[in-house]
Design an enzyme around this catalytic site. Structure first.
Site, short mmCIF file in Angstrom:
data_model
loop_
_atom_site.label_atom_id
_atom_site.label_comp_id
_atom_site.label_asym_id
_atom_site.label_seq_id
_atom_site.Cartn_x
_atom_site.Cartn_y
_atom_site.Cartn_z
N PRO A 53 0.80 -1.17 0.02
CA PRO A 53 -0.15 0.01 -0.03
C PRO A 53 0.84 1.34 0.13
O PRO A 53 1.83 1.17 0.56
CB PRO A 53 -0.74 -0.05 1.44
CG PRO A 53 -0.12 -0.99 2.16
CD PRO A 53 0.60 -2.17 1.15
N ASN A 54 0.27 2.20 -1.01
CA ASN A 54 0.76 3.44 -0.85
C ASN A 54 2.28 3.72 -1.80
O ASN A 54 2.79 4.82 -1.85
CB ASN A 54 0.97 4.22 0.50
CG ASN A 54 -0.19 4.36 1.32
OD1 ASN A 54 -1.15 5.12 0.51
ND2 ASN A 54 -0.40 3.85 2.44
N TYR A 100 11.63 8.60 0.68
CA TYR A 100 11.55 7.71 -0.48
C TYR A 100 12.21 7.93 -1.72
O TYR A 100 12.18 7.33 -2.67
CB TYR A 100 10.11 7.32 -0.61
CG TYR A 100 9.29 6.97 0.72
CD1 TYR A 100 9.62 5.70 1.14
CD2 TYR A 100 8.17 7.73 1.17
CE1 TYR A 100 9.04 5.03 2.32
CE2 TYR A 100 7.64 7.31 2.45
CZ TYR A 100 8.06 5.80 2.86
OH TYR A 100 7.48 5.45 4.06
N ASN A 114 7.85 -5.74 -1.37
CA ASN A 114 8.03 -4.84 -0.27
C ASN A 114 6.42 -4.61 0.12
O ASN A 114 5.59 -4.10 -0.47
CB ASN A 114 8.50 -3.39 -1.08
CG ASN A 114 8.49 -2.02 -0.05
OD1 ASN A 114 7.93 -2.39 0.97
ND2 ASN A 114 9.08 -1.17 -0.40
N ALA A 158 3.30 -0.95 4.80
CA ALA A 158 2.74 -1.08 6.06
C ALA A 158 2.55 -2.39 6.60
O ALA A 158 2.19 -2.73 7.71
CB ALA A 158 1.78 -0.01 6.24
N HIS A 167 4.49 -4.61 8.80
CA HIS A 167 4.43 -4.72 10.18
C HIS A 167 3.01 -5.03 10.92
O HIS A 167 2.78 -5.05 12.13
CB HIS A 167 4.48 -3.13 10.62
CG HIS A 167 5.56 -2.39 9.61
ND1 HIS A 167 7.03 -2.67 9.89
CD2 HIS A 167 5.54 -1.15 9.00
CE1 HIS A 167 7.52 -1.93 9.19
NE2 HIS A 167 6.62 -1.02 8.49
N ASP A 173 1.82 -15.73 6.18
CA ASP A 173 1.43 -17.15 6.07
C ASP A 173 1.47 -17.70 4.55
O ASP A 173 1.79 -18.66 4.14
CB ASP A 173 0.02 -17.44 6.49
CG ASP A 173 -0.14 -17.13 8.22
OD1 ASP A 173 0.94 -17.69 8.74
OD2 ASP A 173 -1.23 -17.21 8.61
N HIS A 200 12.71 -2.84 1.53
CA HIS A 200 12.38 -1.41 2.21
C HIS A 200 12.87 -0.50 1.43
O HIS A 200 14.20 -0.57 1.60
CB HIS A 200 12.04 -1.34 3.61
CG HIS A 200 11.17 -2.45 4.07
ND1 HIS A 200 9.85 -2.45 4.06
CD2 HIS A 200 11.52 -3.74 4.68
CE1 HIS A 200 9.40 -3.45 4.80
NE2 HIS A 200 10.32 -4.25 5.18
N SER A 253 13.16 2.79 2.67
CA SER A 253 13.69 3.56 3.59
C SER A 253 14.42 2.41 4.90
O SER A 253 14.30 1.04 4.73
CB SER A 253 12.71 4.24 4.21
OG SER A 253 11.56 3.40 4.96
N ARG A 277 13.45 4.42 11.86
CA ARG A 277 12.26 5.23 12.04
C ARG A 277 11.39 4.99 13.06
O ARG A 277 12.08 4.56 14.02
CB ARG A 277 11.65 4.78 10.57
CG ARG A 277 12.33 5.43 9.28
CD ARG A 277 11.53 5.14 7.88
NE ARG A 277 10.45 6.08 8.00
CZ ARG A 277 9.39 6.00 7.21
NH1 ARG A 277 9.13 5.03 6.31
NH2 ARG A 277 8.45 6.80 7.09
N ARG A 329 7.82 0.33 13.06
CA ARG A 329 8.31 -0.04 11.71
C ARG A 329 9.62 -1.04 11.88
O ARG A 329 9.97 -1.60 11.01
CB ARG A 329 8.77 1.05 10.96
CG ARG A 329 7.82 2.22 10.49
CD ARG A 329 8.22 3.27 9.53
NE ARG A 329 7.23 4.44 9.52
CZ ARG A 329 6.12 4.21 8.63
NH1 ARG A 329 5.86 3.36 8.00
NH2 ARG A 329 5.23 5.36 8.91
O1 CA2 Z 1 10.58 2.06 3.19
C1 CA2 Z 1 9.73 1.19 2.74
O2 CA2 Z 1 9.77 0.77 1.45
C2 CA2 Z 1 8.39 1.15 3.36
O3 CA2 Z 1 8.02 -0.47 3.16
C3 CA2 Z 1 7.26 1.92 2.71
C4 CA2 Z 1 6.04 1.85 3.62
C5 CA2 Z 1 6.05 2.03 4.99
O4 CA2 Z 1 4.98 1.79 5.61
C6 CA2 Z 1 7.12 0.91 5.76
O5 CA2 Z 1 7.12 1.18 7.15
C7 CA2 Z 1 8.36 1.03 4.94
C8 CA2 Z 1 5.07 3.23 3.15
C9 CA2 Z 1 5.00 3.28 1.55
C10 CA2 Z 1 4.38 4.64 1.51
O6 CA2 Z 1 5.25 5.22 0.49
C11 CA2 Z 1 5.01 6.55 0.37
C12 CA2 Z 1 5.60 7.08 -0.77
C13 CA2 Z 1 5.53 8.46 -1.02
C14 CA2 Z 1 4.59 9.16 -0.31
C15 CA2 Z 1 3.89 8.45 0.74
C16 CA2 Z 1 3.97 7.24 0.95
#
Ligand code: CA2
Length: 147
Positions: free
Chosen positions: A11-12, A24, A75, A78, A81, A88, A101, A103, A108, A112
């Site tokens: 997601p996202n 990011y 990847n 979220a 976590h 599974d 990931h 980041s 963080r 996370r």
């Molecule tokens: O660092 C990563 O790749 C994460 O998987 C990215 C997730 C975050 O919830 C993980 O803790 C770490 C979030 C992806 C959201 O990506 C965005 C990119 C630009 C703006 C807002 C969110």
């Protein structure tokens, strides 16, 4: 026949490069897809590259990959976590699983720091920016040559 690597994004991640570039980076998910196609070609691999905001899509795709993929790069964003369901689904796979990931999740917020998926992953790459996907493909290529 080229070996197939599924690259699944949670997601996202469709917002990559569009917001929060300080965390990011500036590259979009489309850029990452193109970079992965080029890297896969270098290694003689085929890729399937997908993103969804829905947990059930990711579970369905992991189940599909269980039959169709030689390796999975994921990847889970979220869901890393929170999702025992994705863990599974991955646990039912026998192929290599590499978690990426963008980041460094350990630098963080504390929520996370733990990833359910890491319990199944053969390798975890965090904090390398989108280059992490290319490193994951390189590792997948090495593991697939060994097998
Ligand atoms: O660092 C990563 O790749 C994460 O998987 C990215 C997730 C975050 O919830 C993980 O803790 C770490 C979030 C992806 C959201 O990506 C965005 C990119 C630009 C703006 C807002 C969110």
């Amino acid at each position: 026949m080229a070996k197939v690597v599924y690259i699944l994004n949670g997601p996202n991640l469709n917002l990559l490069g569009k917001r929060e570039p300080e965390i990011y980076g500036h590259q979009t998910l489309d850029d990452v897809h193109q970079m992965c196609i080029a890297q896969a070609e270098n290694h003689g691999l085929d890729i399937v590259f997908r993103q969804s905001n829905a947990e059930h899509d990711l579970i369905d795709w992991v189940q599909e990959a269980r039959e169709a993929a030689h390796a999975i790069i994921i990847n889970p964003a979220a869901y890393s976590h929170t999702s025992i369901a994705i863990l599974d689904a991955l646990s039912a796979c026998t192929c290599p699983v590499i978690e990426v990931h963008v980041s460094n999740i350990h630098r963080r917020e504390t929520f996370r720091h733990h990833s359910y998926v890491s319990q199944k992953a053969d390798a975890v790459i965090a904090g390398c920016g989108v280059e992490g996907y290319l490193l994951a493909l390189q590792r997948a290529a090495t593991l697939l040559k060994e097998s």
